[in-house]
Design a protein around this motif. Structure first.
Motif, PDB file in Angstrom:
ATOM      1  N   GLU A  36      49.976  18.293  49.961  1.00  0.00           N
ATOM      2  CA  GLU A  36      51.292  17.903  50.183  1.00  0.00           C
ATOM      3  C   GLU A  36      51.436  16.215  50.540  1.00  0.00           C
ATOM      4  N   ASP A  64      52.881  13.870  47.594  1.00  0.00           N
ATOM      5  CA  ASP A  64      54.359  13.785  48.052  1.00  0.00           C
ATOM      6  C   ASP A  64      54.589  12.872  49.051  1.00  0.00           C
ATOM      7  N   ARG A 103      54.359  13.672  52.093  1.00  0.00           N
ATOM      8  CA  ARG A 103      54.915  14.680  52.820  1.00  0.00           C
ATOM      9  C   ARG A 103      54.316  14.948  54.146  1.00  0.00           C
ATOM     10  N   ARG A 154      55.588  23.297  42.803  1.00  0.00           N
ATOM     11  CA  ARG A 154      56.362  22.006  41.902  1.00  0.00           C
ATOM     12  C   ARG A 154      56.777  22.870  40.451  1.00  0.00           C
ATOM     13  N   ARG A 159      58.292  26.024  51.702  1.00  0.00           N
ATOM     14  CA  ARG A 159      57.235  25.086  51.138  1.00  0.00           C
ATOM     15  C   ARG A 159      55.525  25.788  51.265  1.00  0.00           C
TER      16      ARG A 159
END
Length: 311
Positions: A122, A126, A128, A184, A251
């Motif tokens: 992630e 991303d 993230r 995704r 998530r």
């Protein structure tokens, strides 16, 4: 998918994702014990290939129209192909890890390292960052799986245990990879059932040659056929439908922490049914896994110091 800004599960809709993932993890926790009762000449490669192949075909069959649409969509195709590589590698590494290191240690390593790999994916893809709450939950749960591994099965040869742990890490990365890719692909606008059908359908095609080469011993008795059927229908088919449904609301990094229930269940079954033995550290590890999951999924009463800052 509904998460708050810090990455913890929103209670209002989080349970819609947590409950099916918990049930899936409970089913997955039975795989090692069930596979233990297969005849000795059935290789772990055959077990992994058969269960994932049969389950993948079934998942594709119940979602064929949506699965084909997801495969035709350029936004999701790349992720489905990447994820299918994880689907291919995971069962081969997972069952081999349990075969070499024991049911409990193989499961603990394969699932215990997955949240770390998921968070890394992630961050790399991303950018993230994780919340302090997620980091605390993961740290507690990972400490638990380390203690479980420390209090592992007696009588396992050191070399076999090392190879089992290494294959468990391969399984953990593969699991995190297809979980992340699934998230995704679902984010591209496809239903969870369609994504699971496409992902595991392609994975089944990749696993077919392995099954053809290694699968003959699975047909030697009705008991081996029955055990393989259970592994394909329960922990594979039903569990992944539930898991995909849960990914619509949480998530991938959160999902991989919740599924740390699996090594706890696998450990209890390994002790009670298979006869593997653990010391005090192993049982303490079980408790820490449960605490880590509770930190993650219990509702918050308001903003706290754990959730507000970001690492």
């Amino acid at each position: 998918m509904v998460t708050n800004s810090s990455g913890s599960v929103e209670h209002s809709s989080g349970l819609r994702g947590v409950v099916p993932i918990v049930i899936a993890a409970l089913l997955w926790g039975t795989t090692g014990t069930a596979a233990h009762f297969l005849p000795g000449d059935v290789s772990p490669l055959a077990t992994g290939a058969a269960t994932m192949f049969i389950g993948g075909v079934l998942l594709f069959a119940v979602s064929s129209r949506g699965a084909v649409a997801a495969l035709r969509d350029r936004r999701s195709l790349v992720w489905l192909l990447v994820g299918s590589l994880g689907v291919f590698a995971y069962p081969l590494a997972f069952y081999s890890s349990m075969h070499l290191a024991g049911v409990a240690i193989g499961t603990v390593v394969s699932l215990g390292a997955a949240p770390v790999f998921a968070a890394i994916l992630e961050f790399l893809v991303d950018r993230r960052r994780v919340s302090l709450r997620w980091a605390l939950a993961t740290a507690v749960a990972v400490l638990g799986v380390v203690l479980l591994a420390t209090g592992g099965s007696a009588g396992t040869e050191a070399a076999a245990s090392v190879w089992g742990v290494l294959l468990g890490l391969v399984a953990a990365f593969s699991y995190a990879l297809y979980t992340f890719a699934s998230e995704r692909a679902i984010g591209a606008g496809h239903s969870s059932r369609s994504v699971m059908g496409a992902l595991f359908g392609v994975g089944a095609v990749l696993l077919a040659p392995v099954l053809i080469v290694t699968g003959a011993p699975l047909l030697q008795s009705w008991s081996s056929v029955a055990i393989t059927g259970y592994l394909a229908l329960g922990p594979m088919f039903v569990a992944y439908l539930l898991f995909g449904a849960g990914l619509r609301w949480v998530r991938s990094s959160t999902a991989t922490v919740i599924t740390l229930i699996e090594p706890a269940v696998a450990t209890v079954l390994a002790v009670v049914i298979v006869g593997e033995r653990f010391d005090l550290f192993g049982w303490l590890g079980l408790a820490l896994v449960a605490v880590g999951i509770l930190i993650l999924v219990l509702p918050r009463r308001g903003p706290t110091a754990l959730d507000a800052p970001r690492l």
